[in-house]
Write an enzyme that holds these catalytic residues in place. Sequence first.
Site, short mmCIF file in Angstrom:
data_model
loop_
_atom_site.label_atom_id
_atom_site.label_comp_id
_atom_site.label_asym_id
_atom_site.label_seq_id
_atom_site.Cartn_x
_atom_site.Cartn_y
_atom_site.Cartn_z
N ARG A 43 0.80 -1.23 0.00
CA ARG A 43 0.00 0.00 0.00
C ARG A 43 0.83 1.28 0.00
O ARG A 43 0.43 2.29 0.57
CB ARG A 43 -0.99 0.02 1.18
CG ARG A 43 -2.01 -1.10 1.14
CD ARG A 43 -2.90 -1.08 -0.10
NE ARG A 43 -3.58 -2.35 -0.24
CZ ARG A 43 -3.16 -3.34 -1.05
NH1 ARG A 43 -2.12 -3.17 -1.83
NH2 ARG A 43 -3.81 -4.47 -1.10
N SER A 81 -10.27 0.35 3.86
CA SER A 81 -9.55 -0.16 5.03
C SER A 81 -8.85 0.98 5.76
O SER A 81 -8.08 1.72 5.16
CB SER A 81 -8.50 -1.19 4.60
OG SER A 81 -9.16 -2.31 4.07
N GLU A 139 -3.70 2.78 7.26
CA GLU A 139 -3.53 2.81 5.80
C GLU A 139 -4.07 4.13 5.26
O GLU A 139 -3.49 4.74 4.36
CB GLU A 139 -4.31 1.64 5.17
CG GLU A 139 -4.23 1.62 3.65
CD GLU A 139 -4.86 0.36 3.05
OE1 GLU A 139 -4.67 -0.74 3.61
OE2 GLU A 139 -5.54 0.49 2.02
C1 LIG Z 1 -15.25 1.16 -0.33
C2 LIG Z 1 -13.76 1.21 -0.52
C3 LIG Z 1 -13.06 0.06 -0.87
C4 LIG Z 1 -11.67 0.09 -1.05
N1 LIG Z 1 -11.01 -1.07 -1.38
C5 LIG Z 1 -9.67 -1.06 -1.57
C6 LIG Z 1 -8.96 -2.26 -1.95
O1 LIG Z 1 -9.53 -3.32 -2.13
N2 LIG Z 1 -7.62 -2.17 -2.12
C7 LIG Z 1 -6.93 -1.00 -1.95
O2 LIG Z 1 -5.71 -0.99 -2.14
N3 LIG Z 1 -7.57 0.15 -1.59
C8 LIG Z 1 -8.92 0.14 -1.40
N4 LIG Z 1 -9.58 1.30 -1.04
C9 LIG Z 1 -8.80 2.55 -0.85
C10 LIG Z 1 -8.73 3.43 -2.12
O3 LIG Z 1 -9.69 3.01 -3.04
C11 LIG Z 1 -7.34 3.34 -2.76
O4 LIG Z 1 -6.33 3.74 -1.85
C12 LIG Z 1 -7.22 4.21 -4.02
O5 LIG Z 1 -5.98 3.98 -4.60
C13 LIG Z 1 -7.39 5.69 -3.69
O6 LIG Z 1 -7.38 6.41 -4.90
P1 LIG Z 1 -7.75 7.96 -4.93
O7 LIG Z 1 -7.58 8.45 -6.31
O8 LIG Z 1 -9.08 8.18 -4.30
O9 LIG Z 1 -6.59 8.56 -4.02
P2 LIG Z 1 -6.72 9.60 -2.83
O10 LIG Z 1 -7.46 8.97 -1.71
O11 LIG Z 1 -7.22 10.90 -3.32
O12 LIG Z 1 -5.19 9.74 -2.42
C14 LIG Z 1 -4.51 8.67 -1.78
C15 LIG Z 1 -3.02 9.04 -1.65
O13 LIG Z 1 -2.44 9.11 -2.95
C16 LIG Z 1 -1.82 10.38 -3.16
N5 LIG Z 1 -1.97 10.71 -4.58
C17 LIG Z 1 -3.15 10.81 -5.27
N6 LIG Z 1 -2.89 11.11 -6.56
C18 LIG Z 1 -1.54 11.19 -6.68
C19 LIG Z 1 -0.66 11.46 -7.76
N7 LIG Z 1 -1.11 11.75 -8.99
N8 LIG Z 1 0.67 11.45 -7.54
C20 LIG Z 1 1.17 11.18 -6.31
N9 LIG Z 1 0.38 10.91 -5.23
C21 LIG Z 1 -0.95 10.93 -5.42
C22 LIG Z 1 -2.60 11.34 -2.25
O14 LIG Z 1 -1.85 12.50 -1.95
C23 LIG Z 1 -2.82 10.44 -1.04
O15 LIG Z 1 -1.66 10.40 -0.23
C24 LIG Z 1 -10.97 1.30 -0.86
C25 LIG Z 1 -11.68 2.47 -0.53
C26 LIG Z 1 -13.05 2.43 -0.36
C27 LIG Z 1 -13.79 3.70 -0.01
#
Ligand SMILES: Cc1cc2nc3c(=O)[nH]c(=O)nc-3n(C[C@H](O)[C@H](O)[C@H](O)COP(=O)(O)OP(=O)(O)OC[C@H]3O[C@@H](n4cnc5c(N)ncnc54)[C@H](O)[C@@H]3O)c2cc1C
Length: 305
Positions: free
Chosen positions: A177, A227, A297
């Site tokens: 992660r 998570s 996480e």
């Molecule tokens: C219902 C639900 C289920 C989920 N299931 C999973 C799962 O099965 N597996 C899993 O791994 N995660 C899961 N997640 C967590 C989430 O979906 C992931 O972490 C996903 O990658 C977040 O993407 P985001 O674009 O929303 O990032 P954000 O939440 O907006 O950002 C996450 C991090 O990434 C950084 N970031 C974002 N964009 C960039 C970029 N372009 N360059 C550098 N850093 C950046 C941000 O600054 C932050 O630190 C789940 C979440 C929910 C709500």
Amino acid sequence: MIAAEARAALEQALGEGVLFDVPMSRHTSLRIGGPADALATPADRAELIALLRICHQHRLARTLLGSGFNILVRDAGLDGVVISQKKLRRLEERSGPAVFAEAGVSHAGVTRFCQQHGFSGMEFAAGIPGTVGGWIAMNAGIGVREQKDVVVSIEIATANGGEERTLAGEQLDFRYRELVGLPEGALVLSALFAVSPSTPDAVKAEIDRLLGQRSATQPLDVPSCGSVFRNPEGDFAGRLIEAAGLRGERIGAAQISTQHANFITNLGGATAADVLALIERARERVLERSGIELATEVKIMGRAT
Ligand SMILES: Cc1cc2nc3c(=O)[nH]c(=O)nc-3n(C[C@H](O)[C@H](O)[C@H](O)COP(=O)(O)OP(=O)(O)OC[C@H]3O[C@@H](n4cnc5c(N)ncnc54)[C@H](O)[C@@H]3O)c2cc1C
């Protein structure tokens, strides 16, 4: 607070693409978070690079935002500029076959594209909500597969907007992660994913199977950030929290999900303080009961007061 000169520079470069005092509760899946000084949504890559340069020049703090599915913003909000990548949406087939996606392409966008083209390999990510940028930064995945298994290369921009680079998958230090070792503050601009030829029906069948499993085990109809804790080596955070008797535990309007104990849900009007207190309670009780110290996480960010 953003000084007048920096504010003017942001407005000149982004026009309506920059807003001030924006509640982050509108931009996170938990629906929680105080105001960011500014939220900037560059229209394209050139505007994004210009924005990075302005932030650097005016020493503005920056926070990169995907879709906010893994972010908890404190109630006092965020200093500086939140950079939304949601308009970076180029999505193309490349030779290999491979799929090129800019950082702002959503999980639904990648999934639909792979399904329509009959490309196999990315089905595991269909239920991981967010953007390509967030996926890469988090090495998002499920038990059997994560971004590190599919990334051929990524493009990054350095923090000051001075340089854009392509990094091959083998150069990337993907961990559980997280992706470590990028230049400090670098932003992921795009990723190239390896896929293999299949059929739209076969790809759809696998996506449907995985989404079905997910909706049976996770609370998907209420605000959450997925998570909350990382799974410790050889165990599951959800199992440990449940064993500590915390399933359904509530503080204010934040609740440890009754369906999946590693999820905290917002029952309506929860504050970041509620969620943080629940995180602390879970951490303490699990430590008392199992001797294991859970690490978060979810990315916790923002002003302390
Ligand atoms: C219902 C639900 C289920 C989920 N299931 C999973 C799962 O099965 N597996 C899993 O791994 N995660 C899961 N997640 C967590 C989430 O979906 C992931 O972490 C996903 O990658 C977040 O993407 P985001 O674009 O929303 O990032 P954000 O939440 O907006 O950002 C996450 C991090 O990434 C950084 N970031 C974002 N964009 C960039 C970029 N372009 N360059 C550098 N850093 C950046 C941000 O600054 C932050 O630190 C789940 C979440 C929910 C709500």
